[in-house]
Design a protein around this motif. Structure first.
Motif, PDB file in Angstrom:
ATOM      1  N   SER A  18      53.768-105.982 -49.387  1.00  0.00           N
ATOM      2  CA  SER A  18      52.591-106.822 -49.222  1.00  0.00           C
ATOM      3  C   SER A  18      51.540-106.384 -50.229  1.00  0.00           C
ATOM      4  O   SER A  18      51.398-105.198 -50.500  1.00  0.00           O
ATOM      5  CB  SER A  18      52.044-106.672 -47.808  1.00  0.00           C
ATOM      6  OG  SER A  18      50.750-107.206 -47.725  1.00  0.00           O
ATOM      7  N   THR A  19      50.768-107.324 -50.757  1.00  0.00           N
ATOM      8  CA  THR A  19      49.741-106.955 -51.719  1.00  0.00           C
ATOM      9  C   THR A  19      48.394-106.725 -51.059  1.00  0.00           C
ATOM     10  O   THR A  19      47.387-106.606 -51.727  1.00  0.00           O
ATOM     11  CB  THR A  19      49.582-108.033 -52.804  1.00  0.00           C
ATOM     12  OG1 THR A  19      49.258-109.257 -52.161  1.00  0.00           O
ATOM     13  CG2 THR A  19      50.822-108.161 -53.638  1.00  0.00           C
ATOM     14  N   ALA A  20      48.351-106.624 -49.738  1.00  0.00           N
ATOM     15  CA  ALA A  20      47.085-106.397 -49.050  1.00  0.00           C
ATOM     16  C   ALA A  20      46.454-105.081 -49.494  1.00  0.00           C
ATOM     17  O   ALA A  20      45.243-104.926 -49.468  1.00  0.00           O
ATOM     18  CB  ALA A  20      47.314-106.396 -47.551  1.00  0.00           C
ATOM     19  N   GLY A  40      48.081-100.004 -69.427  1.00  0.00           N
ATOM     20  CA  GLY A  40      48.260 -98.978 -68.412  1.00  0.00           C
ATOM     21  C   GLY A  40      49.621 -99.030 -67.744  1.00  0.00           C
ATOM     22  O   GLY A  40      50.536 -99.734 -68.186  1.00  0.00           O
ATOM     23  N   TYR A  41      49.746 -98.262 -66.665  1.00  0.00           N
ATOM     24  CA  TYR A  41      50.979 -98.160 -65.892  1.00  0.00           C
ATOM     25  C   TYR A  41      50.929 -99.150 -64.728  1.00  0.00           C
ATOM     26  O   TYR A  41      49.907 -99.259 -64.040  1.00  0.00           O
ATOM     27  CB  TYR A  41      51.168 -96.746 -65.353  1.00  0.00           C
ATOM     28  CG  TYR A  41      51.503 -95.750 -66.432  1.00  0.00           C
ATOM     29  CD1 TYR A  41      52.835 -95.479 -66.749  1.00  0.00           C
ATOM     30  CD2 TYR A  41      50.509 -95.089 -67.137  1.00  0.00           C
ATOM     31  CE1 TYR A  41      53.158 -94.575 -67.745  1.00  0.00           C
ATOM     32  CE2 TYR A  41      50.821 -94.180 -68.133  1.00  0.00           C
ATOM     33  CZ  TYR A  41      52.140 -93.928 -68.434  1.00  0.00           C
ATOM     34  OH  TYR A  41      52.455 -93.031 -69.421  1.00  0.00           O
ATOM     35  N   TYR A  42      52.063 -99.813 -64.482  1.00  0.00           N
ATOM     36  CA  TYR A  42      52.143-100.822 -63.431  1.00  0.00           C
ATOM     37  C   TYR A  42      53.428-100.675 -62.636  1.00  0.00           C
ATOM     38  O   TYR A  42      54.446-100.238 -63.160  1.00  0.00           O
ATOM     39  CB  TYR A  42      52.092-102.242 -64.030  1.00  0.00           C
ATOM     40  CG  TYR A  42      50.734-102.555 -64.576  1.00  0.00           C
ATOM     41  CD1 TYR A  42      49.751-103.111 -63.769  1.00  0.00           C
ATOM     42  CD2 TYR A  42      50.412-102.225 -65.892  1.00  0.00           C
ATOM     43  CE1 TYR A  42      48.486-103.348 -64.257  1.00  0.00           C
ATOM     44  CE2 TYR A  42      49.147-102.478 -66.392  1.00  0.00           C
ATOM     45  CZ  TYR A  42      48.181-103.034 -65.568  1.00  0.00           C
ATOM     46  OH  TYR A  42      46.923-103.258 -66.045  1.00  0.00           O
ATOM     47  N   CYS A  43      53.341-101.072 -61.379  1.00  0.00           N
ATOM     48  CA  CYS A  43      54.519-101.175 -60.525  1.00  0.00           C
ATOM     49  C   CYS A  43      54.819-102.660 -60.384  1.00  0.00           C
ATOM     50  O   CYS A  43      53.931-103.456 -60.044  1.00  0.00           O
ATOM     51  CB  CYS A  43      54.247-100.550 -59.166  1.00  0.00           C
ATOM     52  SG  CYS A  43      55.695-100.553 -58.095  1.00  0.00           S
ATOM     53  N   LEU A  44      56.050-103.037 -60.672  1.00  0.00           N
ATOM     54  CA  LEU A  44      56.503-104.409 -60.492  1.00  0.00           C
ATOM     55  C   LEU A  44      57.273-104.474 -59.182  1.00  0.00           C
ATOM     56  O   LEU A  44      58.119-103.620 -58.912  1.00  0.00           O
ATOM     57  CB  LEU A  44      57.415-104.845 -61.643  1.00  0.00           C
ATOM     58  CG  LEU A  44      56.897-104.649 -63.067  1.00  0.00           C
ATOM     59  CD1 LEU A  44      57.919-105.181 -64.066  1.00  0.00           C
ATOM     60  CD2 LEU A  44      55.546-105.309 -63.258  1.00  0.00           C
ATOM     61  N   ALA A  73      59.994-101.614 -60.039  1.00  0.00           N
ATOM     62  CA  ALA A  73      60.158-100.969 -61.340  1.00  0.00           C
ATOM     63  C   ALA A  73      58.780-100.464 -61.754  1.00  0.00           C
ATOM     64  O   ALA A  73      57.756-100.959 -61.275  1.00  0.00           O
ATOM     65  CB  ALA A  73      60.691-101.954 -62.375  1.00  0.00           C
ATOM     66  N   ILE A  74      58.739 -99.470 -62.620  1.00  0.00           N
ATOM     67  CA  ILE A  74      57.482 -98.955 -63.158  1.00  0.00           C
ATOM     68  C   ILE A  74      57.507 -99.162 -64.664  1.00  0.00           C
ATOM     69  O   ILE A  74      58.499 -98.850 -65.323  1.00  0.00           O
ATOM     70  CB  ILE A  74      57.286 -97.461 -62.818  1.00  0.00           C
ATOM     71  CG1 ILE A  74      57.221 -97.271 -61.304  1.00  0.00           C
ATOM     72  CG2 ILE A  74      56.010 -96.929 -63.471  1.00  0.00           C
ATOM     73  CD1 ILE A  74      57.146 -95.820 -60.868  1.00  0.00           C
ATOM     74  N   VAL A  91      51.281-104.723 -60.022  1.00  0.00           N
ATOM     75  CA  VAL A  91      50.044-104.133 -59.506  1.00  0.00           C
ATOM     76  C   VAL A  91      49.832-102.816 -60.253  1.00  0.00           C
ATOM     77  O   VAL A  91      50.807-102.174 -60.681  1.00  0.00           O
ATOM     78  CB  VAL A  91      50.066-103.886 -57.973  1.00  0.00           C
ATOM     79  CG1 VAL A  91      50.259-105.178 -57.206  1.00  0.00           C
ATOM     80  CG2 VAL A  91      51.124-102.876 -57.594  1.00  0.00           C
ATOM     81  N   PRO A  92      48.573-102.383 -60.431  1.00  0.00           N
ATOM     82  CA  PRO A  92      48.342-101.086 -61.075  1.00  0.00           C
ATOM     83  C   PRO A  92      49.089 -99.982 -60.320  1.00  0.00           C
ATOM     84  O   PRO A  92      49.115 -99.969 -59.081  1.00  0.00           O
ATOM     85  CB  PRO A  92      46.827-100.903 -60.981  1.00  0.00           C
ATOM     86  CG  PRO A  92      46.292-102.299 -60.886  1.00  0.00           C
ATOM     87  CD  PRO A  92      47.318-103.055 -60.091  1.00  0.00           C
ATOM     88  N   LEU A  93      49.712 -99.075 -61.053  1.00  0.00           N
ATOM     89  CA  LEU A  93      50.517 -98.028 -60.433  1.00  0.00           C
ATOM     90  C   LEU A  93      49.696 -97.187 -59.455  1.00  0.00           C
ATOM     91  O   LEU A  93      50.212 -96.789 -58.408  1.00  0.00           O
ATOM     92  CB  LEU A  93      51.155 -97.134 -61.499  1.00  0.00           C
ATOM     93  CG  LEU A  93      52.129 -96.069 -60.982  1.00  0.00           C
ATOM     94  CD1 LEU A  93      53.266 -96.698 -60.165  1.00  0.00           C
ATOM     95  CD2 LEU A  93      52.692 -95.268 -62.136  1.00  0.00           C
TER      96      LEU A  93
END
Length: 192
Positions: A18-20, A40-44, A73-74, A91-93
């Motif tokens: 969830s993106t809450a 920057g670093y992100y989590c998919l 994935a990162i 979303v930002p890691l």
């Protein structure tokens, strides 16, 4: 019933994220770093419960990485990188919540403890699982327009295949990234 047994028998299902919890969520098929998304670093996270998600990152005409995943994935995005996503969002890691129960990608020391682990085969439906250990997910230092190199292969420390009945142990070190497909980790020192 032990957690390991529940996972192995498939009684625990991995739920979609969830993106809450995330302040920023980036959607779209094509996003340019520095324009549509900050560097920057992100989590998919995968948005499908039944299909794999995929992504690729390009810088100019050079493809830095191309991959598929089931849970997350990162990735690292530098200025002007183009992130292509299918069945996923970013979303930002720092805001990500990564569940390291089974198939996942995480940073050792942040999402999973450093140490020795046993790789355990997850599915009966596939032939084998794969654990990939990366030294870095920043693929920018490994390419030169004059050379024909594979940036992703240069960042891979180790790839380990595991199949039903195999007994494979791995050592994870602080700062590495681990990606699990069709397998999960159990702590070698866990006597529970």
């Amino acid at each position: 019933m032990k957690l390991r047994s529940l996972i192995a028998t498939g009684l625990i299902a991995l739920t979609m994220c969830s993106t809450a919890f995330a302040a920023e969520r980036y959607d779209g098929n094509k996003i340019i770093a520095g324009e549509g998304i900050p560097e920057g670093y992100y989590c998919l996270y995968n948005t499908s419960e039944t299909r794999s998600a995929s992504y690729s990152i390009k810088n100019g005409s050079y493809k830095l990485v191309n991959d598929t995943f089931n849970y997350n994935a990162i990735v690292y995005l530098d200025s002007d990188d183009v992130l292509y996503m299918e069945n996923c969002y970013a979303v930002p890691l720092d805001d990500a919540r990564i569940n390291p129960i089974n198939e996942f990608m995480g940073e050792v020391g942040t999402h999973v403890r450093p140490g020795e682990y046993q790789l355990v085969f997850l599915r009966d439906s596939s032939q084998s699982g794969l654990c990939t250990i990366y030294n870095s997910i920043d693929f920018h230092n490994y390419y030169d327009d004059d050379e024909d190199t594979d940036a992703e292969e240069d960042n891979i420390e180790k790839e380990v295949k595991v199949s039903n009945g195999s007994d494979t142990t791995i050592e994870l070190e602080e700062g590495q990234y681990v990606k699990l497909d069709g397998c999960y980790l159990t702590d070698v020192d866990d006597d529970d």
